[in-house]
Design a protein around this motif. Structure first.
Motif, mmCIF file in Angstrom:
data_model
loop_
_atom_site.group_PDB
_atom_site.id
_atom_site.type_symbol
_atom_site.label_atom_id
_atom_site.label_comp_id
_atom_site.label_asym_id
_atom_site.label_seq_id
_atom_site.Cartn_x
_atom_site.Cartn_y
_atom_site.Cartn_z
ATOM 1 N N ASP A 205 32.207 34.383 36.557
ATOM 2 C CA ASP A 205 32.717 33.589 37.067
ATOM 3 C C ASP A 205 34.341 34.637 37.399
ATOM 4 O O ASP A 205 34.549 34.198 38.798
ATOM 5 C CB ASP A 205 33.465 32.305 36.145
ATOM 6 N N ALA A 206 33.988 36.531 36.514
ATOM 7 C CA ALA A 206 34.991 36.434 37.489
ATOM 8 C C ALA A 206 34.558 37.327 38.813
ATOM 9 O O ALA A 206 35.141 37.288 39.914
ATOM 10 C CB ALA A 206 35.566 37.766 36.639
ATOM 11 N N ARG A 208 32.152 35.694 40.987
ATOM 12 C CA ARG A 208 32.505 34.597 41.318
ATOM 13 C C ARG A 208 33.585 34.308 42.517
ATOM 14 O O ARG A 208 33.353 34.340 43.800
ATOM 15 C CB ARG A 208 31.835 32.983 41.214
ATOM 16 N N TRP A 209 34.583 33.873 41.225
ATOM 17 C CA TRP A 209 35.710 34.277 42.014
ATOM 18 C C TRP A 209 36.350 35.338 43.165
ATOM 19 O O TRP A 209 36.557 35.195 44.260
ATOM 20 C CB TRP A 209 36.936 34.437 40.981
ATOM 21 N N SER A 212 34.584 35.010 46.218
ATOM 22 C CA SER A 212 35.144 33.987 47.114
ATOM 23 C C SER A 212 36.780 34.571 47.180
ATOM 24 O O SER A 212 37.209 34.114 49.013
ATOM 25 C CB SER A 212 35.463 32.603 46.577
ATOM 26 N N ALA A 213 37.583 35.331 46.908
ATOM 27 C CA ALA A 213 39.182 35.612 47.228
ATOM 28 C C ALA A 213 39.209 36.532 48.060
ATOM 29 O O ALA A 213 39.983 36.584 48.703
ATOM 30 C CB ALA A 213 39.645 35.786 45.841
ATOM 31 N N GLU A 229 44.051 39.248 39.103
ATOM 32 C CA GLU A 229 43.949 38.629 38.335
ATOM 33 C C GLU A 229 42.180 38.272 38.245
ATOM 34 O O GLU A 229 41.915 38.026 37.264
ATOM 35 C CB GLU A 229 43.727 37.196 39.995
ATOM 36 N N PHE A 230 40.847 39.487 39.165
ATOM 37 C CA PHE A 230 39.998 40.023 38.809
ATOM 38 C C PHE A 230 40.239 40.310 36.929
ATOM 39 O O PHE A 230 39.468 39.332 36.665
ATOM 40 C CB PHE A 230 39.575 40.968 39.288
ATOM 41 N N ARG A 233 40.530 36.873 34.265
ATOM 42 C CA ARG A 233 39.733 36.411 34.339
ATOM 43 C C ARG A 233 38.280 37.009 33.744
ATOM 44 O O ARG A 233 37.360 36.753 33.182
ATOM 45 C CB ARG A 233 38.939 35.925 35.750
#
Ligand code: FAD
Length: 268
Positions: A205-206, A208-209, A212-213, A229-230, A233
């Motif tokens: 999940d981290a 993928r986020w 995209s970020a 934030e990474f 996550r």
């Protein structure tokens, strides 16, 4: 020999095996040493396929520096953190996979680089992905009569690194560990955590986020907010427990710190 006696136990460097015998009552009836199986001590680099294959019984001492370290820096970093020079002269990847401890230092590297584990028996051979191989706490997918022959890993164009936290700076089993690989060609980051779950955890999940970020390709710039934030996550994906080495809370915190730190290093 193993086909003739599938209950026999294998010994490579013996750095886990002999602890089991001396301290934990392991009493094998027969033991097969891999020391003289020369194919298991070899490594190759197929430049056309950009892959390195490392024999299961090659000791860590041979990965710490030189050509393997140049091609797979995270593996070399992880190898350098294992035990002491004596342990690294004997210990092997095959043994780390055979034991399959959640704290095994090589295992997050195999997960972050999506290694293939080559397994053989007297009659067969099969290739397993890292997550098909590592099943749980000290549990792997080897069937009776099978041994780990080698692992193969891709050579990635981009930064990669390994870091671990323990109760002191050397000769220490990981409280938390992490391997991060940034493929700057593809614009992808992979991260795997050790010692914070029953087996190595890939933080999908981290990952993928993050993709995209922010831009992850060559020349991109990382903001501090994204790095923090990474880390949050990645920590949220860990599944640590309290034990004699640490609390779950500290492990989760340290996992986030390592993830943020490694990501920042990959952009430095
Ligand atoms: C003082 C000390 C410090 C240590 N520090 C660390 C550390 O910092 N980080 C870390 O990760 N580990 C550490 N270890 C644990 C150990 O060194 C590693 O797990 C090492 O990789 C084990 O490799 P080995 O060749 O010695 O395995 P062995 O002890 O020979 O074997 C371990 C297990 O794997 C099986 N096995 C071995 N080879 C194969 C194969 N080819 N196919 C299938 N099964 C196989 C054996 O049957 C056995 O069950 C430490 C151990 C000691 C004693």
């Amino acid at each position: 020999m193993l086909a003739a006696d599938p209950s026999a136990e294998l010994i490579a460097g013996g750095t886990d095996f002999m602890v089991e015998v001396n301290l934990h009552g392991r009493r094998p009836e027969s033991v097969i040493s891999l020391r003289r199986v020369s194919e298991l001590h070899e490594w190759t680099h197929r430049a056309n396929r950009s892959r390195v294959t490392i024999g299961a019984a090659l000791p860590y001492a041979q990965m710490e520096h030189g050509e393997i370290a140049r091609l797979l820096p995270a593996l070399a970093q992880a190898a350098r953190t294992v035990g002491s020079p004596q342990i690294r002269a004997a210990g092997t990847i095959g043994g780390n996979l055979g034991t399959c401890s959640p704290a095994g230092d090589i295992l997050p590297v195999l997960a972050a680089l999506e290694a293939t584990i080559h397994v053989v028996s007297a009659t067969d051979a099969r290739d397993l992905t890292w997550d098909d191989f590592m099943l749980g706490v000290k549990r792997n997918a080897l069937a009776p009569g099978e041994i780990v022959h080698s692992v193969s890993l891709p050579v990635v164009d981009g930064w990669q690194g390994y870091a671990k936290v323990g109760t002191r700076n050397a000769m220490v089993i990981s409280t938390v560990s992490a391997c991060l690989v940034r493929d700057a060609d593809e614009g992808l980051v992979t991260i795997a955590l050790g010692a914070v779950g029953p087996t190595v955890i890939r933080c999908f999940d981290a990952e993928r986020w993050l993709a995209s970020a922010t831009d992850l390709r060559h020349g991109a710039i990382l903001s501090d907010d994204v790095a923090q934030e990474f880390g949050r996550r990645a920590a949220a994906e860990s599944r640590p427990i309290d034990d004699h080495r640490s609390t779950a809370e500290y492990r989760r915190h340290a996992a986030g710190v390592l993830a943020t730190r490694l990501l920042k290093r990959s952009f430095a």
